[in-house]
Design an enzyme around this catalytic site. Structure first.
Site, PDB file in Angstrom:
ATOM      1  N   SER A  15       0.827  -1.198   0.000  1.00  0.00           N
ATOM      2  CA  SER A  15       0.000   0.000   0.000  1.00  0.00           C
ATOM      3  C   SER A  15       0.862   1.248   0.000  1.00  0.00           C
ATOM      4  O   SER A  15       2.072   1.179   0.211  1.00  0.00           O
ATOM      5  CB  SER A  15      -0.905   0.017   1.237  1.00  0.00           C
ATOM      6  OG  SER A  15      -1.715  -1.132   1.297  1.00  0.00           O
ATOM      7  N   SER A  43      -3.208  -3.869  -3.139  1.00  0.00           N
ATOM      8  CA  SER A  43      -2.614  -2.601  -2.744  1.00  0.00           C
ATOM      9  C   SER A  43      -3.689  -1.626  -2.297  1.00  0.00           C
ATOM     10  O   SER A  43      -4.711  -1.452  -2.959  1.00  0.00           O
ATOM     11  CB  SER A  43      -1.839  -1.989  -3.920  1.00  0.00           C
ATOM     12  OG  SER A  43      -1.116  -0.856  -3.510  1.00  0.00           O
ATOM     13  N   ASP A  51      -4.084   2.106  -1.972  1.00  0.00           N
ATOM     14  CA  ASP A  51      -3.445   3.359  -2.394  1.00  0.00           C
ATOM     15  C   ASP A  51      -4.389   4.510  -2.064  1.00  0.00           C
ATOM     16  O   ASP A  51      -5.403   4.713  -2.744  1.00  0.00           O
ATOM     17  CB  ASP A  51      -3.133   3.324  -3.891  1.00  0.00           C
ATOM     18  CG  ASP A  51      -2.326   2.090  -4.271  1.00  0.00           C
ATOM     19  OD1 ASP A  51      -1.224   1.937  -3.728  1.00  0.00           O
ATOM     20  OD2 ASP A  51      -2.818   1.281  -5.079  1.00  0.00           O
TER      21      ASP A  51
END
Length: 355
Positions: free
Chosen positions: A245, A283, A285
């Site tokens: 992340s 991930s 983000d």
């Protein structure tokens, strides 16, 4: 006291930031410290937990002056890929208001950190009459290099980060919430950068801080850079997961409303593509942007018109790219409990590759 992770044979004696190496991004000037703390009213503190090889973790606090349930600041948030936890951001998306400092930590410690933040706020004048507190806590998974299940971040660590938060230079690399994080095949961590921006006939300051922990293939000034390209040893214990992340916090003293700050947060996440982010399924983000100038008061400044936002959009793209490079260049070698090792991006080898 935390134990040292040991010498890094590939790291310089003094960590070098991107700009010191001639790798500054963009044409806009930076603030005095090239850090998020160049924005007036923003302070940063870290608590770093290192007990090799089991624990490499911590907490980072971004503390806007005077923020509280009764004195919120305008803010916006954007999830580029929502595989993660950024506690408190649904209320920010709904109301456009930030009412606590922003804390960053390890995934399984996020809930303890949020509870500690609520307790800290309730004890302060800003929270004296509060019956609701929207604690804002982001996280990255440092489980490759730390025993994440031990949940090492405790209330006293959160309070130490908050109470030690200061203006001025910001420690980067393997510190605070970035102690055990990796990105793009390298050891990463905390990175920061700032820009002085001409906005609507005046100069504003914009600063970013990243907790970098994401996969992909690094690109520096448009060139692909793998660990092998710069002589970083392969991880003999196996490659480990390269998902992860990135938490990005942007602050500015430009007078923006929550909608405009959301647009700024969105572009902060876009900026990760410049350094090669993979935006994988696993991930998280996230971008959060806050303004340090409360709006809506009789003496408050007029909001920047949308047509005047382009310099800020360009500034956040440049600042995030440079902040990620700073995180990679200033980190230290870390070996985790499973034998996984990650090395920082070595400055000399990078410059030789770039020619």
């Amino acid at each position: 006291m935390p134990e040292s992770p040991g010498p890094d044979p590939l790291a310089p004696t003094v960590p070098r930031r991107a700009r010191q190496l001639g790798l500054g991004i963009g044409d806009l000037p930076t603030g005095t410290h090239n850090a998020i703390t160049d924005v007036p009213g923003i302070r940063v503190g870290h608590t770093t937990l290192i007990h090799p090889p089991r624990v490499h973790s911590g907490v980072t606090a971004i503390v806007p002056e005077g923020v509280g349930p009764g004195s919120p600041l305008p803010a916006g948030v954007f999830a580029g890929n929502g595989y993660g936890k950024f506690l408190g951001t649904t209320q920010i998306a709904e109301l456009g208001a930030l009412e606590t400092p922003v804390l960053l930590t390890s995934t399984l410690s996020a809930f303890r950190v949020a509870d500690a933040l609520v307790g800290w706020i309730l004890e302060r004048p800003e929270g004296a009459d509060a019956r609701s507190v929207n604690a804002v806590v982001g996280e990255c998974n440092d489980g490759l290099l730390s025993d994440i299940r031990s949940r090492p971040v405790r209330e006293e660590h959160v309070r130490a980060a908050l109470e030690s938060a200061s203006a001025g230079p910001v420690a980067e690399g393997s510190v605070g919430a970035g102690t055990g994080t990796t990105a793009l095949g390298f050891k990463a961590g905390i990175g920061t950068s700032s820009r002085r921006v001409p906005v609507a006939g005046q100069e504003a300051t914009l600063g970013v801080l990243v907790q970098a922990n994401f996969g992909g293939t690094l690109r520096v000034l448009g060139r692909t850079v793998t660990p092998a390209d710069v002589g970083v040893p392969a991880d003999e214990s196996g490659p480990g997961p390269e998902t992860g992340s990135c938490m990005i916090v942007t602050a500015t003293d430009a007078p923006l409303d929550a909608r405009q700050l959301t647009r700024l947060a969105r572009r902060s996440v876009y900026a990760l593509a410049r350094v090669g982010a993979g935006y994988s399924n696993g991930s998280g983000d996230y971008g959060l942007a806050l303004g340090t100038r409360p709006l809506g008061t009789p003496a408050g400044p007029a909001v920047v018109p949308d047509a005047g936002l382009d310099p800020l959009f360009g500034a956040v793209l440049d600042a995030v790219e440079e902040a990620v490079l700073n995180a990679l260049l200033t980190a230290a070698r870390v070996t985790g409990p499973g034998g996984h090792t990650r090395y920082p991006l070595p400055a000399a080898q990078l410059l030789a590759l770039l020619g």
